[in-house]
Design an enzyme around this catalytic site. Structure first.
Site, PDB file in Angstrom:
ATOM      1  N   PRO A 152       0.816  -1.221   0.000  1.00  0.00           N
ATOM      2  CA  PRO A 152       0.000   0.000   0.000  1.00  0.00           C
ATOM      3  C   PRO A 152       0.847   1.267   0.000  1.00  0.00           C
ATOM      4  O   PRO A 152       0.583   2.209  -0.757  1.00  0.00           O
ATOM      5  CB  PRO A 152      -0.825  -0.124   1.289  1.00  0.00           C
ATOM      6  CG  PRO A 152      -0.861  -1.582   1.583  1.00  0.00           C
ATOM      7  CD  PRO A 152       0.468  -2.104   1.139  1.00  0.00           C
ATOM      8  N   TYR A 153       1.873   1.287   0.834  1.00  0.00           N
ATOM      9  CA  TYR A 153       2.745   2.459   0.942  1.00  0.00           C
ATOM     10  C   TYR A 153       3.602   2.628  -0.308  1.00  0.00           C
ATOM     11  O   TYR A 153       3.692   3.729  -0.877  1.00  0.00           O
ATOM     12  CB  TYR A 153       3.629   2.302   2.183  1.00  0.00           C
ATOM     13  CG  TYR A 153       4.577   3.445   2.433  1.00  0.00           C
ATOM     14  CD1 TYR A 153       4.110   4.707   2.760  1.00  0.00           C
ATOM     15  CD2 TYR A 153       5.962   3.244   2.372  1.00  0.00           C
ATOM     16  CE1 TYR A 153       4.990   5.757   3.019  1.00  0.00           C
ATOM     17  CE2 TYR A 153       6.849   4.275   2.637  1.00  0.00           C
ATOM     18  CZ  TYR A 153       6.363   5.528   2.958  1.00  0.00           C
ATOM     19  OH  TYR A 153       7.238   6.551   3.212  1.00  0.00           O
ATOM     20  N   ALA A 154       4.219   1.549  -0.760  1.00  0.00           N
ATOM     21  CA  ALA A 154       5.094   1.622  -1.936  1.00  0.00           C
ATOM     22  C   ALA A 154       4.331   2.052  -3.176  1.00  0.00           C
ATOM     23  O   ALA A 154       4.861   2.757  -4.038  1.00  0.00           O
ATOM     24  CB  ALA A 154       5.777   0.273  -2.169  1.00  0.00           C
ATOM     25  N   THR A 156       1.838   4.173  -3.284  1.00  0.00           N
ATOM     26  CA  THR A 156       1.684   5.635  -3.266  1.00  0.00           C
ATOM     27  C   THR A 156       2.979   6.322  -3.663  1.00  0.00           C
ATOM     28  O   THR A 156       2.966   7.352  -4.343  1.00  0.00           O
ATOM     29  CB  THR A 156       1.238   6.138  -1.877  1.00  0.00           C
ATOM     30  OG1 THR A 156       2.274   5.956  -0.908  1.00  0.00           O
ATOM     31  CG2 THR A 156      -0.024   5.447  -1.408  1.00  0.00           C
TER      32      THR A 156
END
Length: 244
Positions: A152-154, A156
């Site tokens: 999820p973070y990567a 973005t």
């Protein structure tokens, strides 16, 4: 204040990499606008640290995903110091989860800050940064490391990298560089939160330098891109100690 003073806005400048970056740029002679989202006390401490060393700084609250608030942030920089030369967009949030278990509401909240926030900040920067200036966004080395739970973070931050590459070309003829810094594991509260000692030690050992990065390591990269690194443009700089 000298009319030759350069001015930097640092979003997320009250803590971690953002604060160290604000202090590093102030040491290079920048007047610094320290942006924060909610922790007024931490932002005041960052300003005090800079002014205590003879630098110039003010703290300004703004949600980076709110266009009117970011516009007001830039207004304050121009009104207080006379213009904007460098924008360092450090503000971001971290949400980790295996893809099969993603909370979509949490994902949307992170997208709002990390993706929409970058569009909002870069939009004002593209309009207002003076010639000879720099726009510096933040990504992560987690995507290249392919760490489970970081999708999820990567994702973005992959969007942030794409924005930087394209914005650099959209600013052709303006003498403004646009780059993205992608740290690896760095000893900040954001990274250390929720990790046990064994996990931290294992991740520190991945680098050939056998340690975690420090906020100051990343701030040095930003200072180079904000100052002498004028021939670096449209790039992603992976500041991770050689992990990838």
């Amino acid at each position: 204040m000298s009319t030759n003073t350069r001015v930097a806005i640092v979003t997320g400048g009250s803590r971690g990499i953002g604060r160290r970056t604000a202090e590093r740029l102030a040491a290079d002679g920048f007047a610094v606008v320290v942006n924060y989202a909610g922790n007024e006390a931490a932002a005041a401490e960052a300003v005090e640290a800079i002014t205590g060393e003879g630098g110039q700084a003010v703290a300004v609250r703004a949600d980076v995903a709110e266009a009117a608030e970011v516009e007001a942030l830039f207004d304050t920089a121009e009104r207080t110091f006379g213009g904007v030369d460098v924008v360092v967009h450090c503000a971001g949030v971290l949400y980790l989860s295996p893809i099969a278990e993603v909370d979509l509401d949490a994902l949307d909240r992170m997208h709002r800050t990390n993706i929409r926030g970058t569009f909002v900040v870069d939009q004002q920067a593209a309009r207002r940064v003076r010639g000879g200036g720099a726009i510096i966004n933040f990504s992560t080395s987690a995507g290249k490391l392919a760490i489970p739970g970081y999708a999820p973070y990567a994702a973005t931050k992959a969007a942030v990298e794409a924005m930087g590459l394209i914005l650099a070309r959209e600013l052709r003829g303006r003498d403004i560089t646009v780059n993205t810094v992608a740290p690896g594991p760095t000893a900040t509260a954001l990274f250390l939160d929720g990790k046990d000692e064994a996990t931290v030690a294992r991740m520190a050992g991945q680098s050939p330098l056998e340690r975690l990065g420090e906020p100051g390591d990343i701030a040095e990269v930003v200072a180079f891109l904000a100052g002498p690194g004028r021939w670096i443009n449209g790039q992603v700089i992976r500041a991770n100690g050689g992990i990838v």
